[in-house]
Write a protein that holds these residues in place. Structure first.
Motif, short mmCIF file in Angstrom:
data_model
loop_
_atom_site.label_atom_id
_atom_site.label_comp_id
_atom_site.label_asym_id
_atom_site.label_seq_id
_atom_site.Cartn_x
_atom_site.Cartn_y
_atom_site.Cartn_z
N VAL A 108 15.90 61.21 20.17
CA VAL A 108 16.48 59.89 19.94
C VAL A 108 16.09 58.92 21.05
N SER A 109 15.93 57.65 20.68
CA SER A 109 15.64 56.59 21.65
C SER A 109 16.94 56.01 22.17
N LEU A 110 16.98 55.75 23.48
CA LEU A 110 18.18 55.18 24.09
C LEU A 110 18.23 53.67 23.91
N LEU A 111 19.43 53.14 23.95
CA LEU A 111 19.67 51.70 23.87
C LEU A 111 20.18 51.20 25.22
N ASN A 112 20.10 49.88 25.42
CA ASN A 112 20.65 49.24 26.63
C ASN A 112 20.22 49.98 27.89
N LEU A 113 18.93 50.01 28.13
CA LEU A 113 18.39 50.78 29.25
C LEU A 113 18.89 50.27 30.59
N GLY A 114 18.92 51.18 31.56
CA GLY A 114 19.42 50.87 32.89
C GLY A 114 18.37 50.26 33.81
N ASP A 115 18.61 50.38 35.10
CA ASP A 115 17.76 49.79 36.14
C ASP A 115 16.34 50.35 36.07
N LYS A 116 15.36 49.48 35.99
CA LYS A 116 13.96 49.92 35.89
C LYS A 116 13.52 50.68 37.13
N LYS A 117 14.09 50.37 38.28
CA LYS A 117 13.72 51.08 39.50
C LYS A 117 14.18 52.54 39.44
N VAL A 118 15.33 52.76 38.82
CA VAL A 118 15.82 54.13 38.64
C VAL A 118 14.93 54.87 37.64
N ILE A 119 14.63 54.21 36.54
CA ILE A 119 13.83 54.83 35.48
C ILE A 119 12.43 55.16 35.97
N ALA A 120 11.88 54.30 36.83
CA ALA A 120 10.51 54.49 37.32
C ALA A 120 10.35 55.77 38.14
N LYS A 121 11.44 56.28 38.67
CA LYS A 121 11.38 57.48 39.50
C LYS A 121 11.48 58.76 38.69
N LEU A 122 11.67 58.63 37.37
CA LEU A 122 11.88 59.80 36.52
C LEU A 122 10.59 60.23 35.85
N LYS A 173 12.27 63.13 27.06
CA LYS A 173 11.07 63.49 26.30
C LYS A 173 9.91 62.56 26.62
N SER A 174 10.20 61.27 26.72
CA SER A 174 9.14 60.31 27.06
C SER A 174 9.76 59.07 27.69
N ARG A 181 13.06 58.13 25.42
CA ARG A 181 13.49 59.04 24.36
C ARG A 181 13.99 60.32 25.00
N VAL A 182 15.11 60.81 24.50
CA VAL A 182 15.69 62.04 25.02
C VAL A 182 15.75 63.09 23.92
N PHE A 183 15.66 64.34 24.35
CA PHE A 183 15.72 65.48 23.43
C PHE A 183 17.04 66.20 23.68
N ILE A 184 17.88 66.24 22.66
CA ILE A 184 19.21 66.83 22.78
C ILE A 184 19.23 68.17 22.06
N ARG A 185 19.77 69.18 22.73
CA ARG A 185 19.85 70.51 22.14
C ARG A 185 21.29 71.04 22.23
#
Length: 217
Positions: A108-122, A173-174, A181-185
């Protein structure tokens, strides 16, 4: 190029051994200094080792050889706002984490994404966590930084499933500049939910305990 050495570089990256990966990729570049794949691996290894300046420089160098290179362009887009990054302690996550199982997994794709600086480190493959609230489900890094939230329909479903006792594991996932996008199990199914799929192909009103679910479910 030494194919065995190149495979070793890939394996070291998958194992999260970034310092060793740097050494091997630099050795490969001695024989072929303009090999784009090796340069991209080296940039990634420097980034994970905490040397963002060197990582940016190498990715920029890749674009001199191939201005359209998708990996270098994506990395520079993600890293452009960063001036420093902590050394990664991340270990690799096997491909088995992303094997789809009908009814038990969901991409699933996430909505209302957070801080780009945080995301860039992932990185794709990183483990994350979900937290449920009254009317929403948020996705956070392992140290509690907000990344985004699940769509309302899926959030409502997971809120009820976790209330009954189901538990879930979540991986990235990406990642793109404007998309995660996250993969939930499902990793544990409560007895009351024994006859209820977490992620049915067609969502139906099936979120009642097992002894209350009609036989045709």
């Amino acid at each position: 190029m030494d194919s065995n050495l190149a495979q070793k570089a890939v394996s070291l990256a998958l194992e999260g051994q970034w310092e060793e990966a740097i050494k091997v990729n630099k050795e490969l570049l001695k024989a072929c200094p303009d090999d784009v794949e090796t340069l991209n691996r080296l940039a990634k290894a420097y980034f994970e080792s905490g040397n963002i300046k060197r990582a940016k420089s190498i990715s920029a160098n890749v674009l001199k050889f191939n201005p359209a290179d998708p990996i270098a362009n994506k990395n520079l887009s993600r890293w452009k706002s960063l001036t420093e990054v902590k050394k990664s302690c991340r270990t690799s996550h096997p491909a088995a984490n992303f094997i789809e199982e009908p009814g038990k997994t969901k991409l699933v794709s996430l909505l209302n994404l957070g801080d780009k600086k945080v995301i860039a480190k992932l990185n794709a493959g990183d483990k994350v966590i979900i937290t449920t609230h009254a009317h929403r489900v948020c996705v956070l890094t392992l140290d509690g930084k907000y990344l985004g939230r699940l769509p309302d329909d899926l959030a409502a479903r997971l809120i009820r499933l976790t209330k009954y006792g189901n538990t879930y594991q979540v991986f990235l996932k990406s990642l793109e500049p404007e998309s995660i996008r996250v993969f939930i199990r499902e990793i544990f199914k409560a007895k009351k939910m024994a006859r209820v799929q977490s992620f049915p192909p067609d969502v139906i009103r099936d979120l009642e305990p097992a002894d209350e679910v009609p036989p045709h479910f």
